[in-house]
Design a protein around this motif. Structure first.
Motif, short mmCIF file in Angstrom:
data_model
loop_
_atom_site.label_atom_id
_atom_site.label_comp_id
_atom_site.label_asym_id
_atom_site.label_seq_id
_atom_site.Cartn_x
_atom_site.Cartn_y
_atom_site.Cartn_z
N ASN A 162 -3.88 -1.21 -5.54
CA ASN A 162 -2.75 -2.01 -5.03
C ASN A 162 -2.89 -3.17 -4.20
O ASN A 162 -2.68 -4.12 -4.16
CB ASN A 162 -1.58 -1.18 -4.60
N PHE A 168 -3.01 9.68 -0.92
CA PHE A 168 -2.37 9.13 -2.03
C PHE A 168 -2.98 9.34 -3.44
O PHE A 168 -2.32 9.60 -4.45
CB PHE A 168 -1.85 7.74 -1.80
N CYS A 175 0.69 -1.23 -0.36
CA CYS A 175 -0.10 -0.07 -0.04
C CYS A 175 0.84 1.13 0.12
O CYS A 175 1.70 1.47 0.74
CB CYS A 175 -1.00 -0.04 1.37
N CYS A 207 -5.18 7.05 2.50
CA CYS A 207 -5.33 6.40 1.10
C CYS A 207 -5.91 7.37 0.02
O CYS A 207 -5.19 7.77 -1.00
CB CYS A 207 -6.73 5.33 1.37
N SER A 250 -1.96 2.49 4.55
CA SER A 250 -3.23 2.72 5.21
C SER A 250 -3.65 1.46 5.53
O SER A 250 -4.82 1.44 6.06
CB SER A 250 -4.10 3.46 4.05
N SER A 305 0.21 4.17 0.61
CA SER A 305 -0.10 5.17 1.80
C SER A 305 0.01 4.57 3.15
O SER A 305 -0.06 5.30 4.12
CB SER A 305 -1.44 5.99 1.47
#
Ligand code: SF4
Ligand code: SF4
Length: 385
Positions: free
Chosen positions: A331, A321, A285, A318, A289, A287
């Motif tokens: 992703n 990003f 991920c 999230c 998150s 970010s």
């Protein structure tokens, strides 16, 4: 592929007091009213994103994304509150042929046959998976947040809507592999447009049988717990529904109706146990998150629901990003080992995940060794489709 039937649907994740969720706290709504998110909202919703000379960010990529979203954005707006176009609660019979006399109702002597017919029609319209459940009112939003006037409106869903039909739409495998670039966003947008198309037609079919029906995208109620109740899959670490056939590579819509239907049974096929061992979505991920480690009932912020044991997503990071990326991200779908096309090899592994759980570390290791979940260069998408 057979899953194990279980007694509890989304109730299996409930560990505390679950109240109805106010839609204004959802990730797409908060940037419109939450002072802490207004700047992010301006960046996400109102800032032009010039094309870049980079795979997946060129003008042709961006145009494909906007084209894929066109039906949802123009004729449904389920993300923005719904209740219009394909998701309208009121409708005019502008033109119908054959012009059936009003007031007719299908005979319900054999509800199993009627339920089966509705599922077949949903699949005919394009649904990959379809399931039925009694509508648990905890999953209905306490209030809607229409983007049009940005005024929270208490839910007006009448008590007669006792049943939900959950619909899953498959997203394109090759496009999702390009995440976090535009082909993956186009697959998502196309999923949303298909949601509106299929749910809107299915609701109209049920009205044609003489019953009430409301088609919904993200609006009106939370789709994931309804889909779990309807036997479509399980909740995963990435905060998404994992289905047996497509993993998390689906989009969800629902039709709420007063038509008495036969409910499906919830299922279990090893997702929770697998997620306890696997953290691929969290690692990949961008970010960060997605939570690592054990599930919890703690919250990151008001976008998480209370009273549930799961891995809470940090929706603010999230979205941050997505805004920086200039398009959305999948992703957490791309990297998930359950995101594989069907076929004897992957179906065998799915069987193993369900029945030989002590082998989960080995399945995970194989997934890494085989290089699954890696990003595809978006330019390749344009030459291999
Ligand atoms: S969409 Fe992307 S940024 Fe958001 S949680 Fe999933 S992997 Fe992370
Ligand atoms: S990537 Fe792994 S941890 Fe994340 S949802 Fe999929 S199986 Fe679960």
């Amino acid at each position: 592929m057979k899953a194990r039937f279980v007694d509890q649907g989304a109730d299996r994740y409930v560990v505390g007091n679950v109240t109805q969720f106010d839609q204004k706290n959802e990730m797409f709504c908060r940037p419109l009213w939450d002072e802490e998110m207004l700047d992010l909202g301006k960046k996400f919703y109102m800032t032009e994103v010039p094309p870049r000379n980079k795979p997946g960010y060129r003008l042709k990529d961006q145009a494909m994304v906007n084209a894929a979203w066109h039906l949802e954005n123009t004729f449904a707006q389920g993300v923005a509150g719904g209740r219009m176009g394909m998701y309208a609660w009121e409708w005019d019979q502008i033109f119908e042929f054959p012009l059936v006399p009003p007031g007719l109702k299908i005979d319900l002597d054999n509800p199993a046959e009627v339920t089966d017919g509705i599922k077949r029609v949903a699949k005919f319209f394009g649904s990959a998976l379809v399931g039925v459940c009694k509508l648990d009112r905890r999953w209905v939003y306490s209030a809607a947040f229409p983007f049009r006037d940005q005024k929270p409106t208490p839910s007006e869903l009448g008590d007669q809507y006792q049943y939900a039909i959950a619909i899953a739409i498959e997203m394109n495998y090759q496009a999702i592999r390009c995440s976090p670039t535009s082909p993956s966003s186009a697959a998502t947008g196309l999923g949303y447009s298909k949601m509106a198309f299929i749910a809107g037609l299915l609701a109209h079919y049920i009205r044609g049988l003489g019953f009430k029906a409301i088609a919904c995208g993200n609006d009106t109620a939370c789709s994931i717990p309804i889909a779990i109740d309807a036997g479509l899959g399980e909740l995963a670490r990435n905060g998404l529904l994992i289905t047996q056939a497509f993993g998390p590579r689906i989009r969800l819509a629902k039709v709420l109706t007063d038509m008495p239907l036969i409910a499906d049974r919830p299922i279990e096929f090893g997702v929770w146990d697998f997620c306890l061992k696997c953290e691929k979505c969290a690692v990949k991920c961008p970010s960060q998150s997605i939570a690592y480690g054990e599930p919890t009932d703690k919250l990151n912020n008001i976008s998480n629901r209370q009273g549930l044991l799961r891995w809470p997503i940090n929706a603010v990071e999230c979205l941050r990003f997505w805004a920086a990326n200039g398009t959305d991200c999948a992703n957490c779908i791309r990297t998930c080992p359950f995101n594989k096309p069907t076929g004897w090899l992957h179906d065998t592994v799915r069987w193993g995940v369900r029945n030989l759980r002590w082998l989960n570390p080995f399945f995970l290791w194989m997934d890494d060794i085989c290089g699954y979940g890696k990003q595809t260069n978006a330019d390749k998408f344009w030459t291999t489709q």
